[in-house]
Design a protein around this motif. Structure first.
Motif, mmCIF file in Angstrom:
data_model
loop_
_atom_site.group_PDB
_atom_site.id
_atom_site.type_symbol
_atom_site.label_atom_id
_atom_site.label_comp_id
_atom_site.label_asym_id
_atom_site.label_seq_id
_atom_site.Cartn_x
_atom_site.Cartn_y
_atom_site.Cartn_z
ATOM 1 N N VAL A 365 0.835 -1.200 0.000
ATOM 2 C CA VAL A 365 0.000 0.000 0.000
ATOM 3 C C VAL A 365 0.872 1.253 0.000
ATOM 4 N N ALA A 366 1.926 1.224 0.812
ATOM 5 C CA ALA A 366 2.844 2.369 0.874
ATOM 6 C C ALA A 366 3.485 2.643 -0.479
ATOM 7 N N ASP A 367 3.759 1.586 -1.238
ATOM 8 C CA ASP A 367 4.343 1.774 -2.566
ATOM 9 C C ASP A 367 3.385 2.538 -3.479
ATOM 10 N N VAL A 368 2.099 2.179 -3.412
ATOM 11 C CA VAL A 368 1.112 2.812 -4.287
ATOM 12 C C VAL A 368 0.806 4.236 -3.845
ATOM 13 N N LEU A 369 0.616 4.429 -2.547
ATOM 14 C CA LEU A 369 0.193 5.739 -2.039
ATOM 15 C C LEU A 369 1.356 6.569 -1.501
ATOM 16 N N GLY A 370 2.571 6.126 -1.772
ATOM 17 C CA GLY A 370 3.734 6.921 -1.390
ATOM 18 C C GLY A 370 4.129 7.926 -2.439
ATOM 19 N N GLU A 371 3.543 7.802 -3.629
ATOM 20 C CA GLU A 371 3.843 8.736 -4.711
ATOM 21 C C GLU A 371 3.050 10.022 -4.533
ATOM 22 N N GLU A 372 3.578 11.101 -5.100
ATOM 23 C CA GLU A 372 2.898 12.385 -5.021
ATOM 24 C C GLU A 372 1.598 12.350 -5.820
ATOM 25 N N THR A 373 0.528 12.856 -5.225
ATOM 26 C CA THR A 373 -0.776 12.861 -5.880
ATOM 27 C C THR A 373 -1.576 14.060 -5.409
ATOM 28 N N LEU A 374 -2.653 14.390 -6.095
ATOM 29 C CA LEU A 374 -3.565 15.430 -5.640
ATOM 30 C C LEU A 374 -4.496 14.872 -4.579
ATOM 31 N N GLN A 375 -4.750 15.668 -3.553
ATOM 32 C CA GLN A 375 -5.681 15.277 -2.493
ATOM 33 C C GLN A 375 -6.603 16.460 -2.206
ATOM 34 N N ARG A 376 -7.879 16.175 -1.966
ATOM 35 C CA ARG A 376 -8.863 17.247 -1.763
ATOM 36 C C ARG A 376 -9.032 17.599 -0.285
ATOM 37 N N PHE A 377 -9.135 18.898 -0.019
ATOM 38 C CA PHE A 377 -9.366 19.430 1.324
ATOM 39 C C PHE A 377 -10.508 20.435 1.248
ATOM 40 N N ILE A 378 -11.637 20.124 1.881
ATOM 41 C CA ILE A 378 -12.774 21.048 1.955
ATOM 42 C C ILE A 378 -12.915 21.483 3.408
ATOM 43 N N GLY A 379 -12.867 22.783 3.647
ATOM 44 C CA GLY A 379 -13.022 23.285 5.006
ATOM 45 C C GLY A 379 -14.467 23.659 5.278
ATOM 46 N N VAL A 380 -14.685 24.861 5.808
ATOM 47 C CA VAL A 380 -16.048 25.338 6.043
ATOM 48 C C VAL A 380 -16.584 26.057 4.808
ATOM 49 N N ILE A 381 -15.720 26.297 3.838
ATOM 50 C CA ILE A 381 -16.107 26.910 2.569
ATOM 51 C C ILE A 381 -15.840 25.893 1.460
ATOM 52 N N ARG A 383 -15.955 25.694 -2.756
ATOM 53 C CA ARG A 383 -16.122 26.405 -4.021
ATOM 54 C C ARG A 383 -15.880 25.427 -5.177
ATOM 55 N N PRO A 384 -16.891 24.653 -5.542
ATOM 56 C CA PRO A 384 -16.702 23.646 -6.596
ATOM 57 C C PRO A 384 -16.346 24.256 -7.944
ATOM 58 N N GLU A 385 -16.738 25.499 -8.167
ATOM 59 C CA GLU A 385 -16.451 26.106 -9.465
ATOM 60 C C GLU A 385 -14.963 26.373 -9.663
ATOM 61 N N THR A 386 -14.205 26.439 -8.577
ATOM 62 C CA THR A 386 -12.741 26.606 -8.672
ATOM 63 C C THR A 386 -12.047 25.505 -7.890
ATOM 64 N N TRP A 389 -8.122 24.650 -7.747
ATOM 65 C CA TRP A 389 -7.222 25.618 -7.121
ATOM 66 C C TRP A 389 -7.626 25.929 -5.694
ATOM 67 N N SER A 390 -8.903 25.760 -5.379
ATOM 68 C CA SER A 390 -9.378 26.081 -4.034
ATOM 69 C C SER A 390 -9.226 24.928 -3.050
ATOM 70 N N HIS A 391 -9.220 23.682 -3.541
ATOM 71 C CA HIS A 391 -9.355 22.557 -2.616
ATOM 72 C C HIS A 391 -8.371 21.406 -2.804
ATOM 73 N N TYR A 432 -15.309 18.375 -17.100
ATOM 74 C CA TYR A 432 -14.785 18.834 -15.817
ATOM 75 C C TYR A 432 -13.466 18.128 -15.536
ATOM 76 N N PRO A 433 -12.398 18.829 -14.992
ATOM 77 C CA PRO A 433 -12.459 20.203 -14.530
ATOM 78 C C PRO A 433 -11.988 21.235 -15.554
ATOM 79 N N ALA A 434 -11.478 20.784 -16.679
ATOM 80 C CA ALA A 434 -10.896 21.748 -17.606
ATOM 81 C C ALA A 434 -11.959 22.595 -18.279
ATOM 82 N N GLY A 435 -13.178 22.066 -18.416
ATOM 83 C CA GLY A 435 -14.230 22.802 -19.088
ATOM 84 C C GLY A 435 -14.066 22.839 -20.597
#
Length: 436
Positions: A365-381, A383-386, A389-391, A432-435
């Motif tokens: 598992v560490a081999d697969v998820l040890g690589e750099e990847t995008l991860q999403r973070f949604i706080g109290v705000i 903004r799906p339209e951006t 860059w926002s999340h 999505y997301p490039a439009g």
């Protein structure tokens, strides 16, 4: 070829045995940090509470320390310990009145607070407290220091009022204080806040004051510490995100250490569950927060201080709904969470299928998820339209966390207070997301 994540995934079905192997994996850790990918997802709150109950019952954990303001959370702490004047959990949560109040005034937290109080009644001597780690309560904490001293030492209360008068021009608007001091319109209140903390630290326990005895002094001292750190935080806000972020998370780490020291001084070994966002608990050294922006966080600081006693558990989702706002101090809405972006951690976990948890220390598992990847973070705000860059932030998940819990489709948190509306979004376009 067999997907190593599918092989390693432990399904979550709602059964009592779901987390048995995870508890074994946690072992003798004294600090279990349970994150969340948003501040408004029901499943994250429900499962965090579910796992915390088992940690308290089966492994003797003594406290929950949350990404919440100290005085607001301490009112809950008094109630779960059978102290204070509140009649029920919803009343005990009443001090969570500022934005985003749904973050702690919600059905899942109220249910957990009831359980915490009931557990203490059924198991005297094994009670677990509920505490806040955050520092947004400058005005309230100043008032609490003065209130405490008025009850035990009126002359000391007078000195505190005189010191804290430095903040009076700004009422309950600490951002205005930060702006005025940073741009030379007001002398900083730093020396006054430091002096007040030092005076409180020199006091002996006032055991005759209040039902908590010496704990009332501890509560006041932490409010004074918060005032000192919040003063620095609000001044730093106008110098850039990185400095203010680092002050905030350093304060949370300092508060956690203080809670442990106070509990152990009372003769009881301390084991603490920490509740906060993934961005605070996932080790910043394994994120572009750390390697690109120079930010540290609570998870990193706890790992550095207690390297062999810390276990970090992140939570993720691929799609669903979330309680969030369009902008700061705007009403909470039920918003649709878009499917995880192509190439993201969320999309990778979605491919596994269903709800499950993963041990990230398993080599495959560490081999697969040890690589750099995008991860999403949604706080109290949210903004799906951006969203890109926002999340989304680049991370190395296997270094950020020790384990992950994934709920493929999640639902919005239910606030205790009525929200002002429900936002329904259209279908995500195929481009999505490039439009494009």
């Amino acid at each position: 070829m067999t997907d190593p994540l599918q092989t390693a995934a432990r399904p979550l079905t709602g059964a009592s045995a779901d987390y048995g192997a995870l508890l074994e994996r946690i072992g003798e850790a004294r600090f279990v940090l349970i994150g969340e990918a948003s501040h408004g997802t029901h499943e994250f709150y429900r499962e965090r509470a579910r796992l915390t109950r088992r940690l308290i019952e089966e492994k003797g954990f003594t406290a929950v320390a949350a990404e919440a303001d100290w005085p607001d959370a301490y009112r809950v702490n008094r109630w779960v310990r059978g102290q204070g004047e509140d009649g029920d959990a919803i009343e005990a949560l009443s001090d969570f009145s500022r934005f985003p109040r749904w973050m702690w005034r919600n059905e899942d937290v109220a249910e957990f607070a009831r359980w915490l109080r009931d557990f203490g009644v059924r198991h005297p001597g094994r009670e677990a407290g509920f505490y806040g780690l955050d520092l947004y309560s400058l005005h309230r904490s100043v008032s609490e220091v003065v209130r405490y001293l008025e009850g035990v030492d009126p002359e000391a209360a007078g000195r505190a009022r005189k010191r804290y008068a430095c903040f009076d021009h700004f009422g309950d608007n600490p951002q205005a204080y930060g702006y005025a001091t940073e741009y030379g319109r007001q002398e900083p209140c730093e020396d006054a806040a430091v002096a007040q903390l030092l005076e409180l630290q020199r006091r002996g326990p006032d055991t005759a004051h209040g039902p908590l005895g010496g704990d009332e002094l501890f509560y006041a001292e932490q409010n004074a510490r918060l005032a000192k750190n919040a003063e620095s935080y609000y001044r730093s806000m106008f110098r850039g995100r990185e400095e203010s972020w680092n002050i905030r998370d350093s304060h949370m780490a300092e508060t956690l250490a203080t809670l442990v020291e106070h509990g152990e001084a009372g003769g009881r070994p301390q084991k603490v569950v920490v509740w906060a966002h993934n961005s605070h608990l996932g080790d910043a050294r394994a994120s572009e927060m750390g390697w690109a922006r120079g930010e540290l966080n609570l998870g990193q600081l706890v790992r550095e201080r207690w390297p062999d006693e810390t276990f970090i558990l992140g939570q993720t989702t691929h799609h669903g709904s979330v309680t969030a706002s369009d902008d700061w101090d705007e009403p909470a809405r039920t918003k649709r969470v878009r499917p995880g972006m192509k190439g993201s951690l969320e999309e990778r976990l979605h491919a596994v299928g269903g709800d499950f948890w993963l041990d990230l220390r398993v080599p495959e598992v560490a081999d697969v998820l040890g690589e750099e990847t995008l991860q999403r973070f949604i706080g109290v705000i949210y903004r799906p339209e951006t969203e890109r860059w926002s999340h989304y932030v680049h991370t190395r998940p296997a270094a950020m966390y020790d384990a992950l819990v994934h709920f493929d489709r999640t639902t919005a948190l239910v606030p205790l207070d009525a929200t002002s509306g429900v936002e329904e979004e259209g279908e995500v376009p195929d481009t999505y997301p490039a439009g494009l």
